[in-house]
Design an enzyme around this catalytic site. Structure first.
Site, PDB file in Angstrom:
ATOM      1  N   MET A  43      32.103  46.434   5.863  1.00 19.22           N
ATOM      2  CA  MET A  43      32.473  45.587   6.999  1.00 19.22           C
ATOM      3  C   MET A  43      33.432  44.465   6.594  1.00 19.22           C
ATOM      4  O   MET A  43      34.451  44.237   7.252  1.00 19.22           O
ATOM      5  CB  MET A  43      31.217  44.985   7.631  1.00 19.22           C
ATOM      6  CG  MET A  43      30.345  45.975   8.334  1.00 19.22           C
ATOM      7  SD  MET A  43      31.143  46.733   9.760  1.00 19.22           S
ATOM      8  CE  MET A  43      31.061  45.425  10.973  1.00 19.22           C
ATOM      9  N   ASN A  62      34.263  38.584  -3.408  1.00 23.14           N
ATOM     10  CA  ASN A  62      33.054  39.406  -3.459  1.00 23.14           C
ATOM     11  C   ASN A  62      32.301  39.075  -4.737  1.00 23.14           C
ATOM     12  O   ASN A  62      32.907  38.765  -5.767  1.00 23.14           O
ATOM     13  CB  ASN A  62      33.430  40.898  -3.444  1.00 23.14           C
ATOM     14  CG  ASN A  62      32.223  41.777  -3.191  1.00 23.14           C
ATOM     15  OD1 ASN A  62      31.710  41.813  -2.066  1.00 23.14           O
ATOM     16  ND2 ASN A  62      31.749  42.473  -4.212  1.00 23.14           N
ATOM     17  N   SER A 158      30.085  44.073  16.196  1.00 29.05           N
ATOM     18  CA  SER A 158      29.746  45.488  16.347  1.00 29.05           C
ATOM     19  C   SER A 158      30.995  46.348  16.388  1.00 29.05           C
ATOM     20  O   SER A 158      32.038  45.932  16.874  1.00 29.05           O
ATOM     21  CB  SER A 158      28.948  45.717  17.632  1.00 29.05           C
ATOM     22  OG  SER A 158      28.651  47.106  17.747  1.00 29.05           O
ATOM     23  N   GLY A 159      30.848  47.545  15.886  1.00 27.74           N
ATOM     24  CA  GLY A 159      31.970  48.485  15.902  1.00 27.74           C
ATOM     25  C   GLY A 159      32.014  49.290  14.625  1.00 27.74           C
ATOM     26  O   GLY A 159      32.849  50.180  14.475  1.00 27.74           O
ATOM     27  N   LYS A 212      23.512  40.228  19.866  1.00 25.21           N
ATOM     28  CA  LYS A 212      23.821  41.407  19.029  1.00 25.21           C
ATOM     29  C   LYS A 212      22.546  42.240  18.806  1.00 25.21           C
ATOM     30  O   LYS A 212      22.605  43.479  18.798  1.00 25.21           O
ATOM     31  CB  LYS A 212      24.410  40.951  17.681  1.00 25.21           C
ATOM     32  CG  LYS A 212      24.628  42.107  16.687  1.00 25.21           C
ATOM     33  CD  LYS A 212      25.732  43.036  17.129  1.00 25.21           C
ATOM     34  CE  LYS A 212      25.845  44.387  16.466  1.00 25.21           C
ATOM     35  NZ  LYS A 212      25.620  44.585  15.082  1.00 25.21           N
ATOM     36  N   HIS A 215      22.032  44.175  21.868  1.00 26.61           N
ATOM     37  CA  HIS A 215      23.056  45.238  21.849  1.00 26.61           C
ATOM     38  C   HIS A 215      22.557  46.420  21.018  1.00 26.61           C
ATOM     39  O   HIS A 215      22.627  47.578  21.424  1.00 26.61           O
ATOM     40  CB  HIS A 215      24.367  44.682  21.275  1.00 26.61           C
ATOM     41  CG  HIS A 215      25.358  45.728  20.856  1.00 26.61           C
ATOM     42  ND1 HIS A 215      25.204  46.482  19.704  1.00 26.61           N
ATOM     43  CD2 HIS A 215      26.497  46.160  21.425  1.00 26.61           C
ATOM     44  CE1 HIS A 215      26.204  47.332  19.588  1.00 26.61           C
ATOM     45  NE2 HIS A 215      27.012  47.160  20.620  1.00 26.61           N
ATOM     46  N   ASN A 216      22.033  46.129  19.837  1.00 25.05           N
ATOM     47  CA  ASN A 216      21.561  47.207  18.956  1.00 25.05           C
ATOM     48  C   ASN A 216      20.342  47.911  19.550  1.00 25.05           C
ATOM     49  O   ASN A 216      20.195  49.124  19.407  1.00 25.05           O
ATOM     50  CB  ASN A 216      21.233  46.665  17.561  1.00 25.05           C
ATOM     51  CG  ASN A 216      22.495  46.465  16.730  1.00 25.05           C
ATOM     52  OD1 ASN A 216      23.591  46.344  17.274  1.00 25.05           O
ATOM     53  ND2 ASN A 216      22.353  46.406  15.430  1.00 25.05           N
ATOM     54  N   GLU A 219      21.616  50.210  21.929  1.00 23.20           N
ATOM     55  CA  GLU A 219      22.216  51.314  21.152  1.00 23.20           C
ATOM     56  C   GLU A 219      21.132  52.347  20.782  1.00 23.20           C
ATOM     57  O   GLU A 219      21.337  53.558  20.909  1.00 23.20           O
ATOM     58  CB  GLU A 219      22.861  50.696  19.902  1.00 23.20           C
ATOM     59  CG  GLU A 219      23.464  51.652  18.904  1.00 23.20           C
ATOM     60  CD  GLU A 219      24.011  50.872  17.683  1.00 23.20           C
ATOM     61  OE1 GLU A 219      24.801  49.925  17.870  1.00 23.20           O
ATOM     62  OE2 GLU A 219      23.631  51.208  16.546  1.00 23.20           O
TER      63      GLU A 219
HETATM   64  N1  LIG Z   1      27.858  48.789   8.136  1.00 22.84           N
HETATM   65  C1  LIG Z   1      27.931  48.624   9.447  1.00 22.84           C
HETATM   66  O1  LIG Z   1      28.303  49.530  10.231  1.00 22.84           O
HETATM   67  C2  LIG Z   1      27.582  47.304  10.040  1.00 22.84           C
HETATM   68  C3  LIG Z   1      27.062  46.279   9.241  1.00 22.84           C
HETATM   69  N2  LIG Z   1      26.789  45.049   9.777  1.00 22.84           N
HETATM   70  C4  LIG Z   1      26.274  43.964   8.935  1.00 22.84           C
HETATM   71  O2  LIG Z   1      27.364  43.421   8.185  1.00 22.84           O
HETATM   72  C5  LIG Z   1      26.904  42.970   6.887  1.00 22.84           C
HETATM   73  C6  LIG Z   1      27.707  43.674   5.806  1.00 22.84           C
HETATM   74  O3  LIG Z   1      27.497  45.051   5.948  1.00 22.84           O
HETATM   75  P1  LIG Z   1      28.158  46.114   4.933  1.00 22.84           P
HETATM   76  O4  LIG Z   1      29.605  45.842   4.819  1.00 22.84           O
HETATM   77  O5  LIG Z   1      27.691  47.445   5.391  1.00 22.84           O
HETATM   78  O6  LIG Z   1      27.551  45.711   3.529  1.00 22.84           O
HETATM   79  P2  LIG Z   1      26.059  45.836   2.929  1.00 22.84           P
HETATM   80  O7  LIG Z   1      25.072  45.443   3.981  1.00 22.84           O
HETATM   81  O8  LIG Z   1      25.921  47.159   2.299  1.00 22.84           O
HETATM   82  O9  LIG Z   1      26.068  44.694   1.797  1.00 22.84           O
HETATM   83  C7  LIG Z   1      26.869  44.822   0.630  1.00 22.84           C
HETATM   84  C8  LIG Z   1      27.619  43.536   0.369  1.00 22.84           C
HETATM   85  O10 LIG Z   1      26.708  42.433   0.234  1.00 22.84           O
HETATM   86  C9  LIG Z   1      26.969  41.797  -1.020  1.00 22.84           C
HETATM   87  N3  LIG Z   1      25.750  41.155  -1.507  1.00 22.84           N
HETATM   88  C10 LIG Z   1      24.489  41.656  -1.466  1.00 22.84           C
HETATM   89  N4  LIG Z   1      23.624  40.759  -1.982  1.00 22.84           N
HETATM   90  C11 LIG Z   1      24.354  39.693  -2.374  1.00 22.84           C
HETATM   91  C12 LIG Z   1      24.014  38.446  -2.964  1.00 22.84           C
HETATM   92  N5  LIG Z   1      22.758  38.129  -3.256  1.00 22.84           N
HETATM   93  N6  LIG Z   1      25.021  37.572  -3.216  1.00 22.84           N
HETATM   94  C13 LIG Z   1      26.292  37.881  -2.901  1.00 22.84           C
HETATM   95  N7  LIG Z   1      26.669  39.041  -2.325  1.00 22.84           N
HETATM   96  C14 LIG Z   1      25.704  39.927  -2.061  1.00 22.84           C
HETATM   97  C15 LIG Z   1      27.458  42.908  -1.902  1.00 22.84           C
HETATM   98  O11 LIG Z   1      28.119  42.407  -3.034  1.00 22.84           O
HETATM   99  P3  LIG Z   1      28.287  43.328  -4.361  1.00 22.84           P
HETATM  100  O12 LIG Z   1      29.495  44.172  -4.119  1.00 22.84           O
HETATM  101  O13 LIG Z   1      28.450  42.359  -5.439  1.00 22.84           O
HETATM  102  O14 LIG Z   1      27.029  44.150  -4.487  1.00 22.84           O
HETATM  103  C16 LIG Z   1      28.398  43.612  -0.931  1.00 22.84           C
HETATM  104  O15 LIG Z   1      29.596  42.921  -0.770  1.00 22.84           O
HETATM  105  C17 LIG Z   1      25.419  43.296   6.843  1.00 22.84           C
HETATM  106  O16 LIG Z   1      24.702  42.144   7.205  1.00 22.84           O
HETATM  107  C18 LIG Z   1      25.235  44.376   7.901  1.00 22.84           C
HETATM  108  O17 LIG Z   1      23.936  44.359   8.468  1.00 22.84           O
HETATM  109  C19 LIG Z   1      27.079  44.762  11.089  1.00 22.84           C
HETATM  110  C20 LIG Z   1      27.606  45.724  11.910  1.00 22.84           C
HETATM  111  C21 LIG Z   1      27.839  47.082  11.482  1.00 22.84           C
HETATM  112  O1  LIG Z   2      24.959  47.012  13.937  1.00 21.09           O
HETATM  113  C1  LIG Z   2      25.370  48.138  14.104  1.00 21.09           C
HETATM  114  C2  LIG Z   2      26.327  48.489  15.162  1.00 21.09           C
HETATM  115  O2  LIG Z   2      26.530  47.485  16.040  1.00 21.09           O
HETATM  116  C3  LIG Z   2      24.869  49.247  13.240  1.00 21.09           C
HETATM  117  O3  LIG Z   2      25.400  50.435  13.706  1.00 21.09           O
HETATM  118  C4  LIG Z   2      23.381  49.240  13.232  1.00 21.09           C
HETATM  119  O4  LIG Z   2      22.970  48.372  12.172  1.00 21.09           O
HETATM  120  C5  LIG Z   2      22.755  50.576  12.934  1.00 21.09           C
HETATM  121  O5  LIG Z   2      21.403  50.360  12.966  1.00 21.09           O
HETATM  122  P1  LIG Z   2      20.315  51.354  12.399  1.00 21.09           P
HETATM  123  O6  LIG Z   2      20.707  51.636  10.962  1.00 21.09           O
HETATM  124  O7  LIG Z   2      19.036  50.620  12.526  1.00 21.09           O
HETATM  125  O8  LIG Z   2      20.399  52.606  13.258  1.00 21.09           O
END
Ligand SMILES: NC(=O)C1=CN([C@@H]2O[C@H](COP(=O)(O)OP(=O)(O)OC[C@H]3O[C@@H](n4cnc5c(N)ncnc54)[C@H](OP(=O)(O)O)[C@@H]3O)[C@@H](O)[C@H]2O)C=CC1
Ligand SMILES: O=C(CO)[C@H](O)[C@H](O)COP(=O)(O)O
Length: 507
Positions: A43, A62, A158-159, A212, A215-216, A219
């Site tokens: 993300m 990061n 979201s997206g 949000k 929203h989920n 979903e």
């Molecule tokens: N994936 C999706 O479709 C969606 C995700 N989200 C939310 O967005 C956020 C990011 O999601 P996503 O991109 O999937 O990444 P992840 O949830 O998989 O998290 C990985 C990231 O978090 C960092 N991280 C984890 N722990 C720490 C820490 N203690 N200190 C510093 N950095 C840390 C990692 O760093 P490192 O590389 O060093 O491990 C990496 O950059 C989450 O909260 C998620 O719930 C929201 C909407 C959709």
């Molecule tokens: O936030 C989202 C979209 O808006 C993610 O798609 C959502 O976290 C997916 O949820 P789950 O893994 O519980 O099905």
């Protein structure tokens, strides 16, 4: 960290050497970044690219440096990035007031990064959490950071991966003051529908993450209903995945038009990536996982006393699917119907399922919007329901054509008691009810579980009935526990002397 100084309206004077060492800039990059993103996984990386593509200079960071380097190596040409080694470097790289978006793993990771940034930022700076945080955590964080003079903006985004890059739906909470500075940047990267950004200030402190979360939850309900439609058409009519993909494709040209219906067709049409003619869907383990936002929605709905039965059934259906040991134990022990259900008119049944899906979906959204209203009352947020429908029209996972209808309904009547009584939606569920009933009855006869369709139809019937069995429950409560009851023909609370002369006493 060496402290920076800023002249009013000017740029911060920086210790040259430390900045050069710490961050990497492309030759054309301005000295200072407009905004920063820390957490460059799926993300964060795409959000940073979206910001850069839209003309903002982005400081990127990061925890593990490799992700930062990969981003710069692959996408530096897309815009202006300043690669930072540490959070101190991020803070040094930013124009004031500093704006930092945290996109790290929700929970402890987010807390850790926020705590580190809180030590580095200065009064007036804006710290944005764009992860899927619980809104109660966002309220806690907002309150703690406000005491330090910092703005904390808990923001729903979201997206998924694609939305983050090309335009997500963004639901920011926090103060109106913070939104004045941050809003234009977020609106510039959000999805746009009919020239309107899918981003607006939702309300104070945790309001953005609350919306949000709902929203989920919606979903989850929407996906469950789609799953039940697929199961019914496949089990009762024997349709193949290819035929089902075509049906969903057709549905996507009508009232059901939405991202989830569109991608359902794609998933059903997919072949096994390992080769052969088999469908991808038949190779996927039938146990739905969950990260927790649907569960949070139901937990909070229970506290608020808002029935979100569609979302609850969707969460429980995921749990049932995951109980492999119980499902295994039931094989050959629990029996299905003795006779196969025959459907005389398969085309009619396909259309019945479409109508049942639309009517059940309307119920799930009606319940979700009721929950937002209940949350706004409980937490003192001024949330515009029409505006929420507006920002969900594009960018997010539940984007759908009928959100325009929801927007219109709430714009016309902001205090609508239920979406179901809006003239368009009332007509939709009334006209769909015969098909809906046939589908639920057929599912029961065929032994296909439809907790989503069933719960939605029961909710519809509960709302429209003039008398409910709740009266009997009140009588029972009064008999076994003297819990009292109210009468239809008089004010006040009463108790009946059940074990005595059966006279009535006003309490
Ligand atoms: N994936 C999706 O479709 C969606 C995700 N989200 C939310 O967005 C956020 C990011 O999601 P996503 O991109 O999937 O990444 P992840 O949830 O998989 O998290 C990985 C990231 O978090 C960092 N991280 C984890 N722990 C720490 C820490 N203690 N200190 C510093 N950095 C840390 C990692 O760093 P490192 O590389 O060093 O491990 C990496 O950059 C989450 O909260 C998620 O719930 C929201 C909407 C959709
Ligand atoms: O936030 C989202 C979209 O808006 C993610 O798609 C959502 O976290 C997916 O949820 P789950 O893994 O519980 O099905």
């Amino acid at each position: 960290m060496t402290e920076t100084t800023t002249e009013p309206g000017g740029t911060a004077a920086q210790p040259e050497q430390s900045e050069k060492e710490a961050s990497v800039q492309t030759p054309e990059t301005p000295d200072k970044a407009d905004i920063a993103v820390t957490g460059l996984a799926t993300m964060g990386r795409n959000l940073a690219r979206n910001l850069a593509r839209n003309g903002h200079t982005v400081a990127v960071h990061n925890r593990t440096r490799k992700r930062t380097d990969t981003l710069i190596a692959e996408y530096a040409t897309e815009g202006n990035f300043i690669a930072c080694e540490s959070l101190s470097d991020v803070v040094r790289a930013l124009k004031r007031p500093r704006k930092v978006i945290v996109m790290v793993q929700a929970g402890a990771g987010t807390d850790e990064v926020i705590d580190q940034l809180a030590e580095l930022l200065e009064p007036g700076d804006i710290l944005v959490d764009g992860g899927n945080a619980h809104f109660i955590d966002s309220r806690r964080r907002e309150s703690a950071l406000r005491e330090r003079g910092l703005h904390f903006v808990g923001t729903g985004i979201s997206g998924g991966e694609e939305g983050a890059l090309n335009g997500p739906s963004i639901m920011p909470g926090g103060t109106a003051e913070a939104y004045k500075t941050l809003g234009p940047i977020l609106e510039s990267i959000s999805a746009q529908v009919d020239g309107t950004p899918c981003c607006t200030h939702v309300g104070a402190d945790g309001a953005g993450h609350f919306v949000k979360m709902v929203h989920n939850g919606i979903e989850y309900a929407d996906m469950q209903l789609i799953g039940e439609s697929y199961d019914l058409l496949r089990t009762v009519l024997g349709k193949t995945p290819e035929e089902l993909a075509e049906i969903f494709r057709t549905w996507n040209t009508g009232d059901l038009e939405s991202f989830l219906i569109e991608i359902t067709a794609d998933v059903l049409a997919a072949k096994d990536p390992r080769g052969g003619d088999g469908a991808f869907i038949d190779k996927v383990l039938d146990q739905t996982e969950q990260k927790g936002t649907g569960r949070w929605t139901v937990q909070i709905a229970l506290d608020l006393g808002t029935p979100v039965s569609g979302i609850a059934e969707a969460v429980f259906a995921r749990s049932v699917s995951g109980h492999a040991e119980q499902r295994d134990a039931a094989q050959g022990v629990l029996e299905g119907p003795s006779e196969k259900v025959a459907v005389d008119n398969p085309d009619q049944f396909v259309d019945d399922v479409r109508r049942a899906l639309y009517a059940s979906k309307v119920v799930a959204y009606a319940q979700g919007f009721d929950m937002i209203r209940a949350g706004a009352e409980a937490y003192d947020w001024n949330i515009d329901l029409g505006a929420m429908a507006t920002i969900w029209r594009g960018g997010c996972i539940i984007r759908a054509r009928f959100l325009d209808r929801i927007r219109e309904a709430y714009e016309k009547t902001p205090d609508l008691p239920s979406l179901l009584v809006d003239p368009y939606f009332a007509r939709t569920v009334n006209e769909g009810q015969e098909a809906w009933r046939r589908v639920v009855a057929t599912a029961a006869a065929a032994g296909v579980p439809v907790p989503g369709f069933g719960a939605a139809l029961s909710y519809f019937d509960a709302l429209r009935r003039d008398r409910l069995p709740a009266a009997l429950l009140q009588g029972l409560r009064d008999l076994f526990g003297a819990h009292t009851y109210r009468r239809t023909d008089a004010e006040g609370s009463f108790h009946l002397e059940w074990s005595g002369d059966r006279s009535e006493t006003e309490i």
